[in-house]
Design a protein around this motif. Structure first.
Motif, PDB file in Angstrom:
ATOM      1  N   LYS A  23       0.645  -1.291   0.090  1.00  0.00           N
ATOM      2  CA  LYS A  23       0.442   0.144   0.012  1.00  0.00           C
ATOM      3  C   LYS A  23       0.878   1.572  -0.258  1.00  0.00           C
ATOM      4  N   VAL A  24       1.710   0.893  -0.061  1.00  0.00           N
ATOM      5  CA  VAL A  24       2.834   1.765   0.059  1.00  0.00           C
ATOM      6  C   VAL A  24       3.458   2.859  -1.632  1.00  0.00           C
ATOM      7  N   ALA A  25       3.699   3.682  -1.986  1.00  0.00           N
ATOM      8  CA  ALA A  25       4.003   4.182  -3.093  1.00  0.00           C
ATOM      9  C   ALA A  25       5.211   4.318  -2.878  1.00  0.00           C
ATOM     10  N   TYR A  45       2.554  12.854  -1.617  1.00  0.00           N
ATOM     11  CA  TYR A  45       3.509  13.095  -0.539  1.00  0.00           C
ATOM     12  C   TYR A  45       4.663  13.813  -1.007  1.00  0.00           C
ATOM     13  N   SER A  46       5.391  14.375   0.642  1.00  0.00           N
ATOM     14  CA  SER A  46       6.794  14.430  -0.050  1.00  0.00           C
ATOM     15  C   SER A  46       7.893  13.488  -0.191  1.00  0.00           C
ATOM     16  N   ALA A  47       7.822  12.370   0.407  1.00  0.00           N
ATOM     17  CA  ALA A  47       8.843  11.546  -0.244  1.00  0.00           C
ATOM     18  C   ALA A  47       8.569   9.802  -0.205  1.00  0.00           C
ATOM     19  N   PHE A 115       7.819   9.473   8.470  1.00  0.00           N
ATOM     20  CA  PHE A 115       7.301   8.859   8.314  1.00  0.00           C
ATOM     21  C   PHE A 115       8.541   8.239   8.307  1.00  0.00           C
ATOM     22  N   ARG A 132       1.944   9.812  11.737  1.00  0.00           N
ATOM     23  CA  ARG A 132       0.097  10.238  12.452  1.00  0.00           C
ATOM     24  C   ARG A 132      -0.547   8.881  12.679  1.00  0.00           C
TER      25      ARG A 132
HETATM   26  P1  AMP Z   1       1.005  11.471   7.116  1.00  0.00           P
HETATM   27  O1  AMP Z   1       0.728   9.952   7.953  1.00  0.00           O
HETATM   28  O2  AMP Z   1      -0.037   9.902   5.839  1.00  0.00           O
HETATM   29  O3  AMP Z   1       0.890  12.662   7.233  1.00  0.00           O
HETATM   30  O4  AMP Z   1       1.870  10.680   6.229  1.00  0.00           O
HETATM   31  C1  AMP Z   1       3.781  11.153   5.902  1.00  0.00           C
HETATM   32  C2  AMP Z   1       4.361  10.770   4.964  1.00  0.00           C
HETATM   33  O5  AMP Z   1       4.623   9.775   4.790  1.00  0.00           O
HETATM   34  C3  AMP Z   1       4.241  11.494   3.724  1.00  0.00           C
HETATM   35  O6  AMP Z   1       4.274  12.588   3.458  1.00  0.00           O
HETATM   36  C4  AMP Z   1       4.844  10.126   2.635  1.00  0.00           C
HETATM   37  O7  AMP Z   1       6.399  10.764   2.682  1.00  0.00           O
HETATM   38  C5  AMP Z   1       4.804   8.404   3.958  1.00  0.00           C
HETATM   39  N1  AMP Z   1       3.337   8.509   3.209  1.00  0.00           N
HETATM   40  C6  AMP Z   1       1.831   7.789   4.291  1.00  0.00           C
HETATM   41  N2  AMP Z   1       1.540   6.999   3.087  1.00  0.00           N
HETATM   42  C7  AMP Z   1       2.188   6.400   1.923  1.00  0.00           C
HETATM   43  C8  AMP Z   1       1.605   5.927   1.403  1.00  0.00           C
HETATM   44  N3  AMP Z   1       1.256   4.945   1.408  1.00  0.00           N
HETATM   45  N4  AMP Z   1       3.128   5.428   0.322  1.00  0.00           N
HETATM   46  C9  AMP Z   1       4.399   6.430   0.491  1.00  0.00           C
HETATM   47  N5  AMP Z   1       4.079   6.997   1.559  1.00  0.00           N
HETATM   48  C10 AMP Z   1       3.168   7.223   2.120  1.00  0.00           C
END
Ligand code: AMP
Length: 146
Positions: A23-25, A45-47, A115, A132
């Protein structure tokens, strides 16, 4: 007054908080920066993690790293995006977790990182643990504490 002593934070299993690899890009070693930037913009996403064809984790690539690498003296040299590869620009000095690591380690790492990547003993990527997810857990605990 909220009583956090009711919760044994040391007993939290990070497996329950992980977003699984499927589920991770991600982007792959060998991809041009142009492709990585597209993935980042489209996903929002930023990374994202950089993996090899065997799914081994090599580092992280971010919008900031990409744009910084094509920043010229007077303009952003966008034409370089198709020449450079993600491995030339990615950050390889990243925190890593394994599924058996204590929650306190994940908590400490997530102070400085939105993350953290989770891998197995062979460096195979298994997912990410986001700040998060940790904050959501604390929020649930605090709401149950009265
Ligand atoms: P979030 O918890 O959704 O605010 O995500 C924080 C950071 O985690 C995002 O900016 C991404 O860099 C990375 N991230 C969260 N979910 C994904 C996902 N499904 N695929 C890739 N990166 C993720």
């Amino acid at each position: 007054m909220i009583n956090l002593h009711k919760f044994d934070i040391g007993k939290v299993d990070i497996r329950e908080l992980i977003i699984p690899a499927d589920k991770v890009a991600h982007v792959q070693i060998g991809n041009p920066l142009e492709h990585a930037l597209l993935v980042l913009i489209k996903s929002g996403y930023s990374a994202v993690p950089v993996l090899d064809p065997s799914f081994r984790l090599h580092g992280l690539i971010s919008k900031t790293l990409i744009l910084d690498s094509v920043l010229g003296m007077e303009r952003i040299e966008m034409e370089k995006l198709s020449d450079k590869k993600v491995e030339e620009v990615m950050n390889t000095k990243i925190p890593r977790l394994t599924k058996g690591d204590p929650f306190m380690k994940a908590l400490g790492q997530s102070i400085d990182h939105p993350f953290v990547c989770v891998q197995d003993d062979d460096q195979i990527f298994e997912g990410i643990l986001t700040r998060r997810a940790i904050l959501k857990l604390f929020s649930r605990m605090l709401n149950q504490s009265d």
